[in-house]
Design an enzyme around this catalytic site. Structure first.
Site, PDB file in Angstrom:
ATOM      1  N   ARG A 113      22.209  -6.468 -82.492  1.00 50.96           N
ATOM      2  CA  ARG A 113      21.957  -6.514 -81.055  1.00 50.96           C
ATOM      3  C   ARG A 113      23.101  -5.864 -80.289  1.00 50.96           C
ATOM      4  NH1 ARG A 113      19.245 -11.954 -78.777  1.00 50.96           N
ATOM      5  NH2 ARG A 113      18.452 -11.857 -80.917  1.00 50.96           N
TER       6      ARG A 113
ATOM      7  N   SER B  27      15.197  -9.842 -77.650  1.00 50.48           N
ATOM      8  CA  SER B  27      14.808 -11.211 -77.313  1.00 50.48           C
ATOM      9  C   SER B  27      15.007 -11.512 -75.833  1.00 50.48           C
ATOM     10  CB  SER B  27      15.581 -12.194 -78.202  1.00 50.48           C
ATOM     11  OG  SER B  27      15.144 -13.514 -77.996  1.00 50.48           O
ATOM     12  N   HIS B  28      15.884 -12.475 -75.517  1.00 51.95           N
ATOM     13  CA  HIS B  28      16.079 -12.927 -74.137  1.00 51.95           C
ATOM     14  C   HIS B  28      17.213 -12.195 -73.435  1.00 51.95           C
ATOM     15  CE1 HIS B  28      18.930 -15.158 -76.605  1.00 51.95           C
ATOM     16  NE2 HIS B  28      19.691 -15.226 -75.534  1.00 51.95           N
TER      17      HIS B  28
ATOM     18  N   LYS C 238      15.469  -7.263 -85.534  1.00 57.26           N
ATOM     19  CA  LYS C 238      15.348  -8.474 -86.339  1.00 57.26           C
ATOM     20  C   LYS C 238      14.643  -8.089 -87.635  1.00 57.26           C
ATOM     21  CE  LYS C 238      15.145 -11.851 -82.555  1.00 57.26           C
ATOM     22  NZ  LYS C 238      14.371 -12.969 -81.951  1.00 57.26           N
TER      23      LYS C 238
ATOM     24  N   ASP D 120      10.223 -16.604 -73.956  1.00 55.32           N
ATOM     25  CA  ASP D 120      11.325 -15.653 -73.806  1.00 55.32           C
ATOM     26  C   ASP D 120      10.804 -14.231 -74.026  1.00 55.32           C
ATOM     27  OD1 ASP D 120      10.988 -15.767 -76.546  1.00 55.32           O
ATOM     28  OD2 ASP D 120      13.116 -15.896 -77.014  1.00 55.32           O
TER      29      ASP D 120
ATOM     30  N   ASP E 163      10.787 -11.864 -76.349  1.00 55.97           N
ATOM     31  CA  ASP E 163       9.997 -11.482 -77.523  1.00 55.97           C
ATOM     32  C   ASP E 163       9.008 -12.568 -77.920  1.00 55.97           C
ATOM     33  OD1 ASP E 163      12.041 -13.182 -78.394  1.00 55.97           O
ATOM     34  OD2 ASP E 163      12.249 -12.202 -80.338  1.00 55.97           O
TER      35      ASP E 163
ATOM     36  N   ASP F 270       9.108 -15.553 -79.088  1.00 56.25           N
ATOM     37  CA  ASP F 270       9.191 -16.413 -80.262  1.00 56.25           C
ATOM     38  C   ASP F 270       9.664 -17.812 -79.899  1.00 56.25           C
ATOM     39  OD1 ASP F 270      11.830 -15.746 -79.744  1.00 56.25           O
ATOM     40  OD2 ASP F 270      12.359 -15.352 -81.819  1.00 56.25           O
ATOM     41  N   ARG F 271      10.060 -18.021 -78.629  1.00 57.68           N
ATOM     42  CA  ARG F 271      10.454 -19.355 -78.167  1.00 57.68           C
ATOM     43  C   ARG F 271       9.543 -19.795 -77.028  1.00 57.68           C
ATOM     44  NH1 ARG F 271      16.310 -19.788 -76.311  1.00 57.68           N
ATOM     45  NH2 ARG F 271      15.997 -17.654 -75.628  1.00 57.68           N
TER      46      ARG F 271
ATOM     47  N   HIS G  62      13.196 -23.002 -80.575  1.00 55.48           N
ATOM     48  CA  HIS G  62      12.629 -22.392 -81.778  1.00 55.48           C
ATOM     49  C   HIS G  62      11.935 -23.478 -82.600  1.00 55.48           C
ATOM     50  CE1 HIS G  62      14.189 -18.276 -81.672  1.00 55.48           C
ATOM     51  NE2 HIS G  62      15.322 -18.764 -81.208  1.00 55.48           N
TER      52      HIS G  62
END
Length: 450
Positions: free
Chosen positions: A15, A103-104, A113, A243, A245, A247-248, A330
């Protein structure tokens, strides 16, 4: 390792600022090194790639794909996707995968990832360091001709069907507000919710990596204000925030009040234990005490883990746990290739609410027994010295160092953890009541910041 890689390699992913740090050149080298690490070089297999809505994502996908194909491996490109959609594709297709996302993080960032076939995670100590080292060696060499093939594949419907098989929703019709934060939930929610008996109120579903309305980081309470207002305005049964992407997942009840991710962990754990008595559930070191209490009350086995998705996924595989939750939002599922999925967690919450016939605050209030501080960050010059000070100051209490330092008393506990990437210490406090929580919080912060 080359300094250009060292700056962007994190504990669980790649990242950095893009295109300043994460350049196409870097992505190309990482793609080639990834193909070698996961064993698909020399025509031995394929990798699946997905990406988020950030402006730099298509360029990084092209470079990453060139790097993979330069090793005579093929690429399956699923295009725009959430991270858990990429995991589903890796699991269903039994291919290693790479998701291009930050992501966020703010708009200026992007990242990668990575996972092995079957969505098995790749972290710093499980292949990421080796990938970065190998990429370092090829950064300044001319790239090889990409000879592998690229196949485009839309995986969105298969992803939605998988989630509905794992967490069917039935019962009363619900009104649900969803804040996608201009992130990938704006892509996945319409497909998943199309099969639900739900009145959907969408907020910020337009895919826009500049995040014009607010950052796609529901851990920041300021990003939930619009969702809370919309829940009240529409008289909704529930609000969901994802978020960048997707995933949360974070939850707001019908009163516009945020629900602790620990309460969501306890709710989902109780659903699994109703179907699989005696099963094992994982929870991380900063989850509320409600999680192990509920698991014990339902006849299950609760195992506490360090924070971090690579660690919790590895423990899930070792223990065959059915489910795991982190206080960061998560949620991990054995039947979802041991991977995390915000959308699958959301379906479990919707299913429980549709069946219950009571407001969300009643359903979830049963899992909110304690007062928590939330995570509080403090900048410190010497993380080790502060942790040593706290060990001495609280030596008469129960101490453990599973992840940072946890101090436990009869009516309260706190955890202090060092950030992996910044000179920060992160404090979480929980107590039987709000007054005690505030007293311990202020006492510990004063010692940390003195």
């Amino acid at each position: 390792m080359d300094a250009r890689l060292r700056a962007i390699v994190k504990a669980y992913d790649i990242r950095g600022l893009s295109p300043q740090e994460l350049t196409p050149q870097v992505a190309r080298a990482l793609g080639a090194a990834f193909a070698d690490e996961v064993g698909i070089s020399a025509g031995r297999g394929s990798a699946v790639i997905g990406h988020d809505m950030r402006a730099t994502s298509p360029v990084l996908v092209a470079a990453l794909s060139e790097g993979i194909r330069s090793k005579r491996a093929d690429v399956v490109d699923i295009g725009l996707a959430s991270t858990d959609e990429l995991y589903a594709a890796s699991g269903q297709l039994d291919m290693p995968g790479v998701m291009v996302t930050a992501s966020h993080n703010p708009a200026a960032y992007n990242g990668l990832k990575m996972c092995r076939a079957g969505a098995r995670p790749i972290g710093l100590h499980t292949g990421l360091s080796a990938i970065a080292e190998a990429a370092s060696a090829r950064l300044d060499t001319p790239p090889s001709e990409p000879v592998g093939r690229v196949t485009a594949r839309d995986f969105l419907e298969e992803y939605a069907e998988l989630l509905h098989r794992l967490a069917p929703v039935s019962g009363r019709r619900l009104t649900v507000v969803v804040d996608a934060g201009n992130g990938m939930a704006g892509h996945t929610v319409p497909a998943v919710f199309a099969k639900l008996d739900v009145d959907l109120v969408p907020l910020y579903f337009e895919l826009d990596g500049t995040f014009p309305n607010h950052e796609a980081n529901p851990l920041d309470p300021n990003t939930l204000v619009d969702l809370q207002a919309a829940v009240l305005e529409h008289g909704a049964d529930l609000g969901l925030a994802f978020d960048g992407d997707a995933d949360r997942c974070f939850v707001v009840d019908e009163r516009g009040e945020t629900v602790s991710p620990s309460a969501i962990t306890a709710l989902i754990a109780s659903r699994y234990l109703a179907e699989q008595p005696g099963a094992t559930v994982l929870y991380n070191a900063i989850c509320s005490r409600i999680v192990p209490e509920v698991v014990a009350e339902r006849g299950g086995t609760a195992i506490r883990t360090p924070v971090g998705h690579s660690l919790i996924k590895a423990e899930m595989g070792r223990t065959r746990a059915v489910f795991g939750g982190e206080h960061s939002g998560h949620f991990y599922f054995r039947d979802f290739y041991l991977a995390d999925s915000g959308m699958l967690a959301a379906l479990h919450v919707l299913g429980a609410l549709a069946e219950a016939g009571v407001p969300a605050s009643h359903l979830l209030g049963a899992f909110e027994r304690y007062a928590g501080s939330g995570e509080i960050n403090s900048t410190v010059d010497d993380q080790s010295a502060v942790l040593d000070l706290l060990r001495r100051e609280y030596a008469t209490y129960e101490l453990d160092e599973l992840d940072g330092l946890t101090v436990t008393a009869d009516s309260w506990w706190f955890n202090v953890r060092a950030s992996n990437t910044e000179p920060l210490l992160r404090l979480n406090v929980e107590a039987d009541d709000h007054q005690t929580m505030e007293r311990i919080r202020d006492e510990v912060l004063a010692r940390m910041r003195a």
